[in-house]
Every structure is written in structure tokens, then in C-alpha cells.
Design a protein around this motif. Structure first.
Motif, PDB file in Angstrom:
ATOM      1  N   CYS A  38      58.681 -49.669 -68.670  1.00 36.89           N
ATOM      2  CA  CYS A  38      59.196 -49.012 -67.468  1.00 36.89           C
ATOM      3  C   CYS A  38      60.379 -49.805 -66.904  1.00 36.89           C
TER       4      CYS A  38
ATOM      5  N   ILE B 156      57.181 -61.374 -67.505  1.00 37.73           N
ATOM      6  CA  ILE B 156      58.370 -61.079 -66.701  1.00 37.73           C
ATOM      7  C   ILE B 156      58.020 -61.133 -65.216  1.00 37.73           C
TER       8      ILE B 156
ATOM      9  N   PHE C  33      53.187 -49.002 -57.276  1.00 36.03           N
ATOM     10  CA  PHE C  33      53.992 -48.612 -58.432  1.00 36.03           C
ATOM     11  C   PHE C  33      54.143 -49.814 -59.366  1.00 36.03           C
ATOM     12  N   LEU C  34      54.534 -50.944 -58.786  1.00 36.07           N
ATOM     13  CA  LEU C  34      54.764 -52.142 -59.600  1.00 36.07           C
ATOM     14  C   LEU C  34      53.466 -52.680 -60.206  1.00 36.07           C
TER      15      LEU C  34
ATOM     16  N   ARG D 291      65.549 -55.852 -47.668  1.00 42.60           N
ATOM     17  CA  ARG D 291      64.154 -55.516 -47.973  1.00 42.60           C
ATOM     18  C   ARG D 291      63.469 -56.656 -48.725  1.00 42.60           C
TER      19      ARG D 291
ATOM     20  N   ASP E 231      68.965 -53.404 -50.123  1.00 40.69           N
ATOM     21  CA  ASP E 231      68.076 -54.007 -51.130  1.00 40.69           C
ATOM     22  C   ASP E 231      67.782 -55.464 -50.790  1.00 40.69           C
TER      23      ASP E 231
ATOM     24  N   GLY F 139      61.172 -50.023 -63.902  1.00 40.97           N
ATOM     25  CA  GLY F 139      60.881 -50.534 -62.559  1.00 40.97           C
ATOM     26  C   GLY F 139      61.295 -49.583 -61.455  1.00 40.97           C
ATOM     27  N   ALA F 140      62.134 -48.616 -61.817  1.00 36.93           N
ATOM     28  CA  ALA F 140      62.590 -47.566 -60.897  1.00 36.93           C
ATOM     29  C   ALA F 140      62.978 -48.117 -59.524  1.00 36.93           C
ATOM     30  N   THR F 141      62.814 -47.319 -58.497  1.00 32.60           N
ATOM     31  CA  THR F 141      63.236 -47.752 -57.166  1.00 32.60           C
ATOM     32  C   THR F 141      62.401 -48.913 -56.668  1.00 32.60           C
ATOM     33  N   SER F 142      61.127 -48.938 -57.049  1.00 33.25           N
ATOM     34  CA  SER F 142      60.228 -49.927 -56.469  1.00 33.25           C
ATOM     35  C   SER F 142      60.622 -51.362 -56.800  1.00 33.25           C
ATOM     36  N   ALA F 143      61.136 -51.587 -58.009  1.00 34.67           N
ATOM     37  CA  ALA F 143      61.530 -52.949 -58.351  1.00 34.67           C
ATOM     38  C   ALA F 143      62.775 -53.365 -57.564  1.00 34.67           C
ATOM     39  N   HIS F 144      63.803 -52.519 -57.571  1.00 35.54           N
ATOM     40  CA  HIS F 144      65.020 -52.983 -56.893  1.00 35.54           C
ATOM     41  C   HIS F 144      64.886 -52.914 -55.377  1.00 35.54           C
ATOM     42  N   ALA F 145      63.893 -52.141 -54.908  1.00 38.77           N
ATOM     43  CA  ALA F 145      63.661 -52.102 -53.464  1.00 38.77           C
ATOM     44  C   ALA F 145      63.009 -53.382 -52.978  1.00 38.77           C
TER      45      ALA F 145
ATOM     46  N   HIS G 290      55.532 -48.957 -53.072  1.00 39.29           N
ATOM     47  CA  HIS G 290      56.295 -49.783 -54.024  1.00 39.29           C
ATOM     48  C   HIS G 290      55.379 -50.785 -54.725  1.00 39.29           C
TER      49      HIS G 290
ATOM     50  N   LEU H 277      63.379 -56.016 -66.013  1.00 30.65           N
ATOM     51  CA  LEU H 277      62.638 -54.932 -66.675  1.00 30.65           C
ATOM     52  C   LEU H 277      63.555 -54.063 -67.556  1.00 30.65           C
TER      53      LEU H 277
ATOM     54  N   GLY I 203      52.900 -52.074 -68.564  1.00 33.26           N
ATOM     55  CA  GLY I 203      54.287 -51.981 -69.026  1.00 33.26           C
ATOM     56  C   GLY I 203      54.937 -50.648 -68.718  1.00 33.26           C
ATOM     57  N   ARG I 204      54.099 -49.658 -68.334  1.00 35.04           N
ATOM     58  CA  ARG I 204      54.676 -48.365 -67.937  1.00 35.04           C
ATOM     59  C   ARG I 204      54.043 -47.921 -66.636  1.00 35.04           C
TER      60      ARG I 204
ATOM     61  N   SER J 207      62.293 -41.454 -53.939  1.00 36.93           N
ATOM     62  CA  SER J 207      61.508 -42.684 -53.860  1.00 36.93           C
ATOM     63  C   SER J 207      60.535 -42.662 -52.682  1.00 36.93           C
TER      64      SER J 207
END
Ligand code: SF4
Ligand code: SF4
Lengths: 289, 220
Positions: free
Chosen positions: A41, B181, B121-122, B99, B96, A43-49, B118, A58, B129-130, A194
Motif C-alpha cells: 500500500c 519500514i 488505516f495505517l 499535522r 502536512d 499509505g494514501a492520505t493517512s501516511a502523508h497526513a 488515519h 511506502l 502491507g495493504r 480522505s
């Protein structure tokens, strides 16, 4: 034309019809897709947020695999595409950051591969002229509002393949299919993807604005290039209609679904049964399918 | 209206502005308050400070106000602001950075639900991994009980019926690489934070737990 294919998580769950039509259309147009082995994945919005380094590491793991395949990456999801393009953009001229990311993922990330959105590949690299030659059933009389959403063409220094305020590539593709692309001002408005689960109220408002504008500009349907946009505009449409006491009944297609249809690719691949607003009624009324 | 003591901001405020600019890769002092970012922001109607005002708070070094705002969590990262800014300020990147800063320094989060989302999700990404929509939605429901226990499950149910959601999460073969990671970024982040604290430019006050670093823990 050969690309490293990054389907992204949505195309394995909520958007399998996008995956299926992507593969079918690419095969028909001679675009070879080699799926990145054991991709993760983005990481979509959640990682960079929430965490900058994580949001780069990722996608970098996937990009390194593409580098090893010697190919540029194509991503059908606008969010995945944006994360990959941003990672490349930020690390390319920044040796310190690039090394940090390499250390985190335990592999040398060169940041040399390109990341492209599927729309860019089909509408620019392949192009409407070639697509036109493959059309068997022109989508005559179908008026569509091309919806790019926020990340496909923004910000321009990261994307840069179409105009950030008034992109035209999807319109050109739709015209090549025989459809009519309506002129409308909300093609890059944000649908709030998001916040879809956490602030549904906000998303209903944004989606309502977009649908209302598409309808008032004369569209029979919307066409998009992102599983988040599709899930919001189509999946939430019944809730929007209820909340705002109105009816839109606007089907929301993936652009690859309309390409499949026009190119005469098996209907079972289109996955219309999985849409909240079933497009078949409209297509029958227009005598397209 | 709250009265702000600007003279009290001083050096700490300047170093905050500089740090935000450096992390976001943009010159925060370029902003001349035209308001174009706020005019186009789709979420501005819900925000306590407009994007333009956030830029001003950063310039003035008013860290607490910026980091406690609802704005930084409501920002949908659509980059309309960045695209349109006549001064080429990367406002979305500034959001970003703010936050991430608020989270790692344990500031109270005005939009709890968004932060919980968030993190969930993470969590699913760190596990296999997904991302895993069903687990994410259920985890979110549990994480926000009793605020909004069953809201939104309607769409979840429709998706289950349509076969859009999977019951079993997808796991990649090398899921260990992903855990690595996550833990490495957490290590680097904590080292950076310790460095900042040592230099005296870290958080002025302790604010209790926000999101866990790296977002991998199950609860706050
Ligand atoms: S658009 Fe740019 S210059 Fe104008 S207020 Fe926003 S950040 Fe400042
Ligand atoms: S990126 Fe955030 S602040 Fe900028 S316009 Fe979009 S929602 Fe508003």
C-alpha cells in the motif's frame, strides 16, 4: 509500450471493475502491464497526513521494484499516482532525503522511474487518435461530465501532464469514443475522499455540490479516473439524495468502463452490477448497450 | 476576540516558522495574505482558521494556535491552495507538516475522528502491507465509540453485499519489510524529536497522548 503496473489496494477490493477494465483496455491497445511483484500500500492520505518519512518510504519500496524491472510505473488510482509522483518529486533533487528513504526501506532507491496515471498513459501516450480506430460501438448521444478530482492534475509541478485548472485529456478521450463531453466548472473540485469515513457530513456536502453542478450542466453521467472519487460520487449518491432531498440518478463510470464498452470488450468485465446507480438503464435509453 | 501577545513569541516563534518552512520545502514568509488559498479551499467553511490565517499564524510563530486548530485535520490535501497561490507557497505541504508536528508533539486533536481514521488505516497497512477497508471501518467504529457507533455502516453493508469489501485482509509475502519500514521511521522520528528537545525548539508544553508515532499501536 510496457509499464510496471501498480493496481493499489482499492483495485483489489472496492474497485475490481476498474482493475478488470484497465487490464482489458490496455491489452486491446497494446499497452503491456507487468504487475509489480508483492507491491505494498502507498499509505494514501493517512501516511502523508501524519508522517512525512513514512509517506515517502511506502511508495519508494514499490518504486524500487519498478526500477529493478526497468520500467515506468502506471497507477490507475489518482491517490496512489499522487503519492508515487510526490515521492519521486521530493527525492529526485534531495540527496539527503533520498538516502534516508533508501535506509528506511533497506534498498537503494534511485528515484529514476517515472510515475504515470493511467489516464495520462491512455489519453496522452496512446492518445485519442489511436483509441478512435478501436471504437466499435460509438457512445452516441451520451453526455458525460469528466471528473478529474483533485490529485490527478495537481499540484502542477508534481503532475504537469495536463492543465491544473481546466484539464482536457479525459474530454478528448470521451470525444474519441463518440460521447459528448459537457463543459462544466467542477472537474477538479475535491470530493473529500480522505474524510469519507470520519466526516461523512462534509463529504455529502462536497459530493452534493459536484453532482448538482454536473446535472445543471446537462450531464447524463460522470466519468472518473479514481476509485475514491467513484466510491464517493456513486456509493454515497443515495445518501446525498436523502440528505439534500433531491434526485440526481447520475451513473459514475470509470473511464476504462466506457472505453471497454465503446471498444466492444465483453460486458461482464464492466461490473455495472456493483454500482450504486446502475448505469444500464441510461445506456439502454441511449441505445448504447 | 482573543488578544494575542506578539512580542512574547520571540525566538521560539521564529524557529517554529523556520522549521515549518524547511520541512514543507517552502518559504512561509512569501505569503502576502491575498486569501486566494482560502477562497478555493473546499473545507474552509468548516475550519476554525482559514488556510490564509494558518499561514499568518506560522509567520508570526503562533505555534499553539496553529497546532491546536481544526484546520490542520480538516484539510483534505486537495492541493487547490498550493496550485493557485500567486506566491508559490506550498500550503498543502504546510498543512502536512503542521499535522505531523501536532501529532508527534502530542497536541490535543480537535478532529479526533479524522485522526483515529488515519491511525486505523495505517494499522491495517502495518499489519499486512495493504490497506483493509472492512477492518478499517470496524476499527474506526470501535475507536470512536460511543460518539458515532453505527453511522456509516450502511455504505459498508451495501459494499459487503456488492462484494466490494473482503472479509479476509490481503497480506503481502514480505509483510515483515513493511513492519520494518514503520519501525525505522518511528526510530528516526524519535531521534529527531530528541534532537529538537535538546536544542530547545521542541514542544513548549506536554499535551498528553495524540496519535502514536508511526501509527501502529491499536489504541490511544
Ligand atoms: S494564496 Fe498564497 S499568498 Fe495568498 S494568502 Fe494564500 S498562501 Fe498567502
Ligand atoms: S489542501 Fe487543504 S487547505 Fe489546501 S485547499 Fe485543499 S483542503 Fe484546503
Amino acid at each position: 509500450m510496457k509499464y510496471a503496473y501498480y493496481p493499489g489496494c482499492s483495485l483489489h477490493s472496492t474497485a475490481t471493475e476498474y482493475d478488470a477494465t484497465t487490464r482489458a483496455v490496455c491489452a486491446a491497445l497494446g499497452v503491456e502491464l507487468a504487475e509489480i511483484p508483492d507491491w505494498n500500500c502507498c499509505g494514501a492520505t493517512s501516511a502523508h497526513a501524519t508522517n512525512h518519512l513514512l509517506s515517502l518510504a511506502l511508495p519508494a519500496r514499490d518504486l524500487v521494484k519498478a526500477e529493478n524491472m526497468g520500467l515506468d510505473v502506471v497507477a490507475p488510482c489518482a491517490a496512489c499516482y499522487s503519492r508515487m509522483a510526490t515521492t519521486l518529486h521530493e527525492t529526485k533533487g534531495n540527496e539527503v532525503l533520498r538516502r534516508k528513504v533508501s535506509e528506511i526501506i533497506g534498498a537503494d532507491f534511485a528515484a529514476t522511474a517515472k510515475a504515470k496515471s493511467l489516464l495520462e498513459v491512455l489519453a496522452v501516450d496512446v492518445g485519442p487518435k489511436v483509441v478512435e480506430t478501436k471504437v466499435q460501438k460509438p457512445l452516441k448521444g451520451l453526455k458525460v461530465a469528466a471528473y478529474y478530482g483533485c490529485l490527478l492534475v495537481r499540484p502542477p509541478d508534481v503532475t504537469g501532464w495536463d492543465d491544473a485548472e481546466n484539464p482536457q485529456s479525459m474530454e478528448r478521450l470521451m470525444t474519441a469514443l463518440g460521447a459528448e463531453a459537457v463543459d462544466w466548472p467542477f472537474k477538479t473540485e475535491c470530493c473529500g475522499a480522505s474524510l469519507s469515513v470520519s466526516r461523512t457530513d462534509v463529504v455529502l456536502k462536497l459530493v452534493n455540490d459536484i453532482l448538482a453542478m454536473a446535472k445543471s450542466c446537462g450531464a447524463d453521467a460522470l466519468v472518473c479516473a479514481c476509485p475514491m472519487c467513484q466510491a464517493n460520487l456513486d456509493g454515497r449518491q443515495p445518501a446525498v439524495e436523502k440528505a439534500y432531498k433531491t434526485t440526481y440518478h447520475l451513473p459514475v463510470f470509470y473511464f476504462t468502463q466506457l472505453m471497454s464498452l465503446a471498444m466492444g470488450i465483453d460486458e461482464w468485465k464492466l461490473g455495472f452490477r456493483r454500482h450504486s446507480i446502475d448505469p444500464r438503464e441510461l445506456l439502454h435509453a441511449k441505445e448504447i448497450a | 476576540m482573543e488578544v494575542l501577545n506578539l512580542t512574547a513569541v520571540g525566538e521560539a516563534g521564529k524557529s517554529f516558522a523556520a522549521r515549518v518552512g524547511a520541512e514543507a520545502g517552502t518559504d512561509v514568509y512569501s505569503c502576502y495574505q491575498c486569501g486566494k488559498c482560502s477562497a478555493g479551499c473546499p473545507l474552509s467553511y468548516e475550519m476554525d482558521f482559514q488556510p490564509r490565517q494558518i499561514m499568518r499564524l506560522v509567520q508570526l510563530g503562533l505555534k499553539d494556535l496553529a497546532l491546536k486548530s481544526s484546520t490542520i485535520w480538516l484539510c483534505a490535501s486537495c492541493a487547490t491552495c498550493t496550485t493557485r497561490c500567486p506566491r508559490e507557497v506550498k500550503i498543502a505541504s504546510v498543512m502536512d507538516v503542521l499535522r505531523a508536528m501536532a501529532r508527534r508533539e502530542g497536541y490535543p486533536i480537535k478532529e479526533k475522528g479524522i485522526a483515529v481514521f488515519h491511525r486505523n488505516f495505517l494499522n491495517t497497512v502495518a499489519f499486512g502491507g495493504r490497506s483493509y477497508e472492512l477492518g478499517m471501518i470496524l476499527g474506526y467504529k470501535l475507536g470512536t465509540l460511543p460518539a458515532q457507533p453505527l453511522k456509516d455502516l450502511d455504505l459498508g453493508f451495501t459494499w459487503l453485499q456488492q462484494g466490494k469489501l473482503k472479509f479476509i485482509p490481503e497480506r503481502i509475502k514480505d509483510a515483515a519489510a513493511i513492519r520494518e519500514i514503520f519501525s525505522k521511521t518511528r526510530e528516526i522520528e524519535q531521534a529527531d524529536l530528541a534532537k529538537e528537545r535538546a536544542q530547545g525548539s521542541g514542544p513548549e508544553t506536554g499535551h498528553g497522548a495524540g496519535l502514536p508515532a508511526g501509527g501502529t499501536e491499536g489504541h490511544s
